[in-house]
Design an enzyme around this catalytic site. Structure first.
Site, PDB file in Angstrom:
ATOM      1  CG  LEU A   1     -68.275 -14.936  31.833  1.00 29.26           C
ATOM      2  CD1 LEU A   1     -67.238 -13.894  32.206  1.00 29.26           C
ATOM      3  CD2 LEU A   1     -68.110 -16.194  32.685  1.00 29.26           C
ATOM      4  N   PRO A   2     -72.689 -14.962  32.750  1.00 28.86           N
ATOM      5  CG  PRO A   2     -73.101 -15.767  34.900  1.00 28.86           C
ATOM      6  CD  PRO A   2     -72.071 -15.758  33.821  1.00 28.86           C
TER       7      PRO A   2
ATOM      8  CB  THR B   1     -76.828 -11.231  26.976  1.00 27.67           C
ATOM      9  OG1 THR B   1     -76.766 -11.995  25.772  1.00 27.67           O
ATOM     10  CG2 THR B   1     -77.953 -10.209  26.846  1.00 27.67           C
TER      11      THR B   1
ATOM     12  CE  LYS C   1     -79.334 -12.153  22.977  1.00 21.77           C
ATOM     13  NZ  LYS C   1     -78.283 -12.898  23.677  1.00 21.77           N
TER      14      LYS C   1
END
Length: 249
Positions: free
Chosen positions: A92-93, A123, A198
């Site tokens: 998901l964003p 992320t 990340k």
């Protein structure tokens, strides 16, 4: 002698049937996939191609049609996709989207199978990953944060790198599915560590992208041919992923 050979052949055939049956049963376990964007869609399609029983959800109709066209099933909400699923994967964003699909009424927490494994590939802020994972644990679920690197090409090819924050046992439980979608799986530490790794990677990527753009802008002002400059950089010490793979020029 003939009787012995016959028994051996029958035994081998029964073992083969049993093995296929176990494989089929494993593959039939429901995997929910929520978030079918540029990365999520090819990841979900690779799971389906590998024989996984995928139920997917996205807000857009187009990706859902693609999932149905390759043999997956679709749902009208995250909760419906997660209903009875033994594994739920989210891509998901942002922070709010991740919290919403897990925490909302009739969402993932309310519908997944008892003891389900959640794999969040988004992320997001590592603190949000820790928060949602803690809530999942309180409800008897397992959760890992597993953001990815490798871009859309890596998602389509099944060669993504997964940076995982999880216990050893939860990572091993997730590994068979991660290996379908990627070729590099890193255990970064406990919950939130995958997101932390990340962010470090993205920081370096951003710096290198800015550097590549500035180098080309300077080269242009000096009258250099962009193609020649690219050949020089990509065979010299300035070479990086931003110059040889994601070159904006």
């Amino acid at each position: 002698m003939l009787s012995s050979c016959l028994r051996n052949n029958i035994g081998a055939r029964l073992a083969s049937v049993a093995k296929r049956s176990l494989s089929t049963n494993a593959d039939s376990a429901k995997v929910a996939f929520i978030g079918l964007g540029n990365m999520g869609l090819p990841m979900a399609k690779n799971l389906i191609a590998a024989g996984q029983n995928v139920a997917a959800f996205d807000l857009a109709a187009g990706p859902l049609d693609e999932i149905k066209s390759v043999g997956g099933s679709t749902a009208t909400s995250p909760g419906e996709a997660a209903n009875g699923a033994s594994t739920v994967i989210t891509m998901l964003p942002g922070n709010d989207s991740v919290k919403a699909v897990y925490q909302q009424d009739d969402g993932i927490f309310d519908n997944a199978a008892d003891g389900a494994l959640f794999i969040d590939c988004s992320t997001i802020d590592p603190n949000v990953s820790k928060e949602v994972a803690s809530q999942a644990s309180e409800k008897g679920f397992r959760m890992i944060d597993a953001p990815v690197s490798g871009g859309v090409g890596g998602a389509a090819a099944g060669t993504l790198s997964f940076m995982c924050g999880a216990s050893e046992s939860d990572l091993e439980a997730a590994r068979p599915l991660l290996e379908i979608m990627g070729s590099n799986i890193f255990h970064c530490g406990q919950s939130g560590a995958g997101g932390g790794a990340k962010l470090c990677n993205n920081l370096l990527l951003g710096i290198s992208m800015v550097g590549v753009c500035e180098a080309y802008a300077l080269g242009e002002k000096m009258g250099l041919d962009a193609n020649v400059l690219a050949s020089i950089i990509n065979t010299s010490t300035g070479r990086c992923w931003s110059s040889d793979t994601y070159n904006p020029f």
